[in-house]
Design a protein around this motif. Structure first.
Motif: not given
Lengths: 343, 343
Positions: B72, B78, B81-82, B85, B89, B94-97
């Motif tokens: 990550i 990172s 991922i942002r 989301e 969202n 929901n986001v599970i990493i």
């Protein structure tokens, strides 16, 4: 996709209730051995597969641990995760990471979601403005270990692994005083958050213990951002008596200050010393390396994981641990006035 | 903790089967309205709570999306991922990493685990040495959307959002040629990985198209680490004819090279130009800012999320998208030889 075989299909074939099939498959002592064998045989014949999630539902063990934190791309958080994984992966646990973006509502949603996914434990650092403890109590009510790291809140039954932020700040300030700085400013972040309040208090106490004057004008509250650090440094330098050092509760604030000061020709560390907080990797990458406080994130993660394992192995889940780690001051060029030899 | 009410308790009170209770609670048309009302009333009286996980098991929708990636704490990951989301969202996901640490076995375990947790989709960047596609095919067999980003592998039915790495490398090398560099070295990372192979090919093609000599000795394979960059730069400078520029497939490699070169007194960019890859935040923090290739990670994440949503909303799940994003060269001090004015 063909329809999956369910316990109802098995029940129909054997002319028994689904409840009996379910009990038989789960080896319930109330069911005779003959029935169990019959159910197993039929289940096999019909290609019935017990869903591992359904199994988790029954056993209450998923071998998943949820890690919940404000944002992943901070040195502290990404290394805490690494520490947790280094301890838990070899024990067969999977680590599921979720970001709250410092939003209390999202934090509560994530916890609900992790509880639904039957996690075996939750290791977390709370959102900045979290005041409500209801979502934490829900975890504990289910007898699921809850361990806070770095940012905690007081909840009966929860454990915590934190850094001695007061001491980190105290040592950073003491170091600046030892370098001969007498007008030491402080960049604080939102002091309603415990860690930032403690850093402020450590700073203040170090001044007091060394009979260095505490000046309200030298304390500025800002976001942990480069631009905010620049703006704050500008404000400080426009004071009638500007400071000669900054202890910043964030590395990004320290970097912004350094960029501004260099831009207006202030010599660092000769004329001005700066210390940050968190030991972000970039503090070492600069030509002018930045002094900072290391939070031992790897150890923090490993310790939190060990507390979780301890609770999983204990018959009595009510262990409540409060572990406090020692910070470690990294003295680098941005504050090494005494050792400074112009190159 | 008091024992939770189950459907069996409700069944017992009403003297009906658990299967009937379950069907009534799930609004099955085979059950009469009277029975449904009776079951609901009893469920309420006994304080029965339908587990949302059990609900997910039935509906097959958990509103969770798994994001799987090597590690990550890289700017690309990172920010992807942002981006994911920011898109998902607001849609209630929901986001599970999960991190694979570039371990294929761990990657397969994580996927199994996410499938067990009934995720609605998986958005991922594969581990460095993943060759087996079985764990990916398993996802698609369950009709769960699979979207690769950055590092992909060819699997029928999977979508991908990647960067045009060839073009990014080509433009970086072209830029170095335009700065007057004639002996351009390349730091490559493991070329069995597609993205690094493409960067190497882009570098080579730019040399060819500009009639700049390609020299095997100038291509070094190294890890994406500062120390490796230093060592590699040392090797290059010890050659009979050392290069006058480096295009590094990683920012950390570029940083290591810059540190080594400065240490032996080489002037950057006057005597030597350096360009990295990834636009890690530190490349902007340095006094000597580092030129690099931006991978539009936020857009990459948002695009991957949109592909996922598109597949969720499509009746036919077999959409297979291949999106390729354009890189953007960030020209900074480390390679701005032409504009260089000594301060």
């Amino acid at each position: 996709m063909s329809k999956k075989t369910t316990i109802y299909d098995i029940a129909k074939v054997l002319n028994i209730t689904a409840a009996t099939v379910s009990r038989a498959l789960n080896n319930n002592p109330r069911i005779s051995e003959d029935t169990k064998k019959l159910v197993q045989k039929t289940a096999k014949k019909l290609n019935y597969k017990q869903n591992s999630l359904a199994l988790a539902l029954k056993s209450g063990k998923s071998k998943n641990v949820g890690v919940v934190l404000p944002i992943i791309n901070r040195n502290l958080f990404s290394n805490v995760i690494r520490g947790i994984e280094e301890e838990l992966n070899p024990m067969g646990y999977n680590v599921i990471i979720c970001q709250t973006h410092d939003d209390e509502k999202k934090e509560a949603d994530i916890i609900q979601n992790l509880l639904n996914a039957q996690v075996d434990g939750i290791i977390m650092s709370i959102a900045r403005h979290t005041k409500n403890t209801e979502h934490f109590e829900q975890i504990l009510k289910k007898n699921i270990p809850l361990i806070f790291f770095d940012r905690k809140i007081d909840v009966k039954g929860a454990s915590s692994v934190t850094l001695d932020d007061f001491r980190g700040a105290y040592e950073a300030t003491q170091h600046l005083i030892e370098q001969g700085c007498t007008k030491i400013a402080h960049f604080t972040v939102d002091r309603s958050v415990e860690i930032y309040r403690k850093r402020y208090e450590g700073y203040k106490q170090a001044l007091l213990n060394n009979s260095v004057v505490f000046n309200e004008d030298y304390v500025l509250s800002l976001e942990s951002k480069i631009e905010s650090g620049k703006d704050a440094a500008k404000k400080l330098m426009e004071l009638d008596i500007p400071p000669d050092a900054i202890f910043s509760a964030s590395d990004l604030g320290a970097l912004g200050a350094i960029q501004y000061l260099k831009g207006i020709g202030v010599q660092i560390p000769q004329d001005f010393c700066v210390v940050g907080f968190s030991n972000e990797p970039f503090t070492q990458f600069m030509e002018l390396t930045i002094s900072t406080v290391d939070q031992s994130p790897l150890l923090m993660g490993k310790t939190a994981a060990k507390v979780f394992l301890e609770q999983m192995n204990a018959d009595n889940l009510k262990i409540e641990r409060r572990m406090v780690l020692s910070p470690s001051l990294k003295i680098r060029k941005s504050s090494s006035r005494l050792d400074y030899t112009p190159s």
